[in-house]
Scaffold this motif. Structure first.
Motif, PDB file in Angstrom:
ATOM      1  N   GLU A 144       0.112  -6.054  11.662  1.00 30.18           N
ATOM      2  CA  GLU A 144      -0.673  -7.528  11.445  1.00 30.18           C
ATOM      3  C   GLU A 144      -1.401  -7.261  10.311  1.00 30.18           C
ATOM      4  O   GLU A 144      -1.925  -8.758   9.589  1.00 30.18           O
ATOM      5  CB  GLU A 144      -1.377  -7.565  12.835  1.00 30.18           C
ATOM      6  N   ARG A 145      -2.323  -6.534  10.346  1.00 30.03           N
ATOM      7  CA  ARG A 145      -3.155  -6.138   9.027  1.00 30.03           C
ATOM      8  C   ARG A 145      -3.194  -5.919   8.248  1.00 30.03           C
ATOM      9  O   ARG A 145      -3.900  -5.536   6.769  1.00 30.03           O
ATOM     10  CB  ARG A 145      -4.587  -5.712   9.545  1.00 30.03           C
ATOM     11  N   GLU A 172      -3.899   4.079   5.501  1.00 29.41           N
ATOM     12  CA  GLU A 172      -5.222   4.537   5.798  1.00 29.41           C
ATOM     13  C   GLU A 172      -5.729   5.766   6.154  1.00 29.41           C
ATOM     14  O   GLU A 172      -6.920   6.411   5.192  1.00 29.41           O
ATOM     15  CB  GLU A 172      -5.072   5.354   7.559  1.00 29.41           C
ATOM     16  N   VAL A 174      -1.624  -3.020  15.913  1.00 29.03           N
ATOM     17  CA  VAL A 174      -3.080  -4.215  15.272  1.00 29.03           C
ATOM     18  C   VAL A 174      -2.557  -3.677  13.402  1.00 29.03           C
ATOM     19  O   VAL A 174      -2.685  -5.255  12.575  1.00 29.03           O
ATOM     20  CB  VAL A 174      -3.996  -3.229  15.598  1.00 29.03           C
ATOM     21  N   GLU A 175      -2.386  -2.223  12.895  1.00 32.29           N
ATOM     22  CA  GLU A 175      -1.766  -1.723  11.971  1.00 32.29           C
ATOM     23  C   GLU A 175      -1.345  -3.149  11.047  1.00 32.29           C
ATOM     24  O   GLU A 175      -1.175  -3.367   9.418  1.00 32.29           O
ATOM     25  CB  GLU A 175      -2.414  -0.240  11.608  1.00 32.29           C
TER      26      GLU A 175
END
Length: 119
Positions: free
Chosen positions: A104-105, A112, A101-102
Protein backbone atom coordinates in the motif's frame (compact mmCIF):
# COMPACT_ATOMS: atom_id res chain seq x y z
CA UNK A 1 -0.55 -36.37 7.77
CA UNK A 2 2.23 -36.46 10.37
CA UNK A 3 1.90 -37.57 13.98
CA UNK A 4 2.17 -33.95 15.09
CA UNK A 5 -0.67 -32.96 12.74
CA UNK A 6 -2.81 -35.82 14.07
CA UNK A 7 -2.15 -34.76 17.67
CA UNK A 8 -3.03 -31.15 16.86
CA UNK A 9 -6.22 -32.27 15.09
CA UNK A 10 -7.27 -34.35 18.12
CA UNK A 11 -6.63 -31.39 20.44
CA UNK A 12 -8.67 -29.04 18.21
CA UNK A 13 -11.54 -31.53 17.98
CA UNK A 14 -11.52 -32.06 21.74
CA UNK A 15 -11.49 -28.32 22.44
CA UNK A 16 -14.34 -27.65 20.01
CA UNK A 17 -16.83 -28.78 22.68
CA UNK A 18 -17.53 -26.09 25.32
CA UNK A 19 -17.87 -28.54 28.24
CA UNK A 20 -14.45 -29.98 27.47
CA UNK A 21 -12.92 -26.52 27.58
CA UNK A 22 -14.68 -25.94 30.91
CA UNK A 23 -13.30 -29.24 32.24
CA UNK A 24 -9.78 -28.21 31.23
CA UNK A 25 -10.21 -24.92 33.05
CA UNK A 26 -11.30 -26.79 36.19
CA UNK A 27 -8.23 -29.00 36.21
CA UNK A 28 -5.74 -26.49 34.84
CA UNK A 29 -4.20 -25.75 38.24
CA UNK A 30 -5.31 -28.60 40.46
CA UNK A 31 -5.96 -32.28 40.24
CA UNK A 32 -9.62 -33.15 40.77
CA UNK A 33 -11.51 -36.41 41.15
CA UNK A 34 -14.01 -37.26 38.44
CA UNK A 35 -16.88 -36.86 40.92
CA UNK A 36 -15.93 -33.24 41.69
CA UNK A 37 -15.64 -32.50 37.98
CA UNK A 38 -19.06 -34.03 37.28
CA UNK A 39 -20.66 -31.99 40.08
CA UNK A 40 -19.89 -28.82 38.13
CA UNK A 41 -22.14 -29.77 35.21
CA UNK A 42 -25.84 -30.43 34.72
CA UNK A 43 -25.27 -33.55 32.62
CA UNK A 44 -24.89 -37.19 33.57
CA UNK A 45 -21.66 -38.56 35.00
CA UNK A 46 -21.54 -40.83 31.97
CA UNK A 47 -21.45 -37.77 29.69
CA UNK A 48 -18.63 -36.25 31.76
CA UNK A 49 -16.78 -39.56 31.66
CA UNK A 50 -17.01 -39.50 27.86
CA UNK A 51 -15.66 -35.94 27.77
CA UNK A 52 -12.79 -36.97 30.06
CA UNK A 53 -12.01 -39.90 27.75
CA UNK A 54 -11.87 -37.61 24.70
CA UNK A 55 -9.62 -35.11 26.52
CA UNK A 56 -7.33 -37.93 27.67
CA UNK A 57 -7.22 -39.40 24.16
CA UNK A 58 -6.21 -35.99 22.80
CA UNK A 59 -3.34 -35.86 25.30
CA UNK A 60 -4.85 -32.90 27.15
CA UNK A 61 -5.49 -34.67 30.48
CA UNK A 62 -3.57 -37.03 32.68
CA UNK A 63 -5.37 -39.57 34.83
CA UNK A 64 -4.23 -41.00 38.16
CA UNK A 65 -6.00 -43.84 39.90
CA UNK A 66 -6.21 -44.16 43.64
CA UNK A 67 -8.25 -47.22 44.57
CA UNK A 68 -11.53 -46.86 42.73
CA UNK A 69 -11.20 -43.09 42.32
CA UNK A 70 -9.80 -41.35 39.27
CA UNK A 71 -8.10 -37.98 39.43
CA UNK A 72 -7.55 -35.68 36.48
CA UNK A 73 -5.15 -32.85 35.77
CA UNK A 74 -4.54 -30.82 32.61
CA UNK A 75 -1.40 -31.64 30.64
CA UNK A 76 -0.02 -28.31 29.38
CA UNK A 77 2.40 -30.19 27.13
CA UNK A 78 -0.66 -31.65 25.39
CA UNK A 79 -1.24 -28.19 23.94
CA UNK A 80 2.30 -27.84 22.56
CA UNK A 81 1.38 -28.92 19.03
CA UNK A 82 -1.66 -26.66 19.01
CA UNK A 83 0.43 -23.74 20.28
CA UNK A 84 3.01 -24.32 17.54
CA UNK A 85 0.25 -24.48 14.92
CA UNK A 86 -1.30 -21.21 16.15
CA UNK A 87 2.11 -19.50 16.43
CA UNK A 88 2.92 -20.52 12.86
CA UNK A 89 -0.43 -19.24 11.58
CA UNK A 90 -0.06 -15.99 13.57
CA UNK A 91 3.46 -15.38 12.26
CA UNK A 92 2.27 -16.04 8.71
CA UNK A 93 -0.66 -13.66 9.18
CA UNK A 94 1.62 -10.93 10.53
CA UNK A 95 3.98 -11.38 7.60
CA UNK A 96 1.07 -11.14 5.16
CA UNK A 97 -0.24 -8.01 6.90
CA UNK A 98 3.24 -6.44 6.78
CA UNK A 99 3.52 -7.11 3.04
CA UNK A 100 0.05 -5.67 2.38
CA UNK A 101 0.86 -2.48 4.29
CA UNK A 102 4.20 -2.17 2.48
CA UNK A 103 2.49 -2.72 -0.87
CA UNK A 104 0.00 0.00 0.00
CA UNK A 105 2.87 2.36 0.80
CA UNK A 106 4.76 1.33 -2.31
CA UNK A 107 7.64 -0.31 -0.40
CA UNK A 108 9.30 -3.58 -1.19
CA UNK A 109 11.64 -5.79 0.85
CA UNK A 110 14.55 -4.38 -1.20
CA UNK A 111 13.52 -0.77 -0.45
CA UNK A 112 13.39 -1.52 3.31
CA UNK A 113 16.85 -3.15 3.31
CA UNK A 114 18.32 -0.19 1.44
CA UNK A 115 16.62 2.26 3.84
CA UNK A 116 18.08 0.35 6.78
CA UNK A 117 21.61 0.62 5.36
CA UNK A 118 21.24 4.30 4.58
CA UNK A 119 20.21 5.18 8.18
Amino acid sequence: MTGADDTTDRALQALAEPRRRAILRLVAHEELPATRIAEQFEVSRTAISQHLTVLKGAGLLSERREGTRRFYRARPEGLAGLRAFLDEMWAGSLDTARRLVEAERGLSDTDEREEGRAG
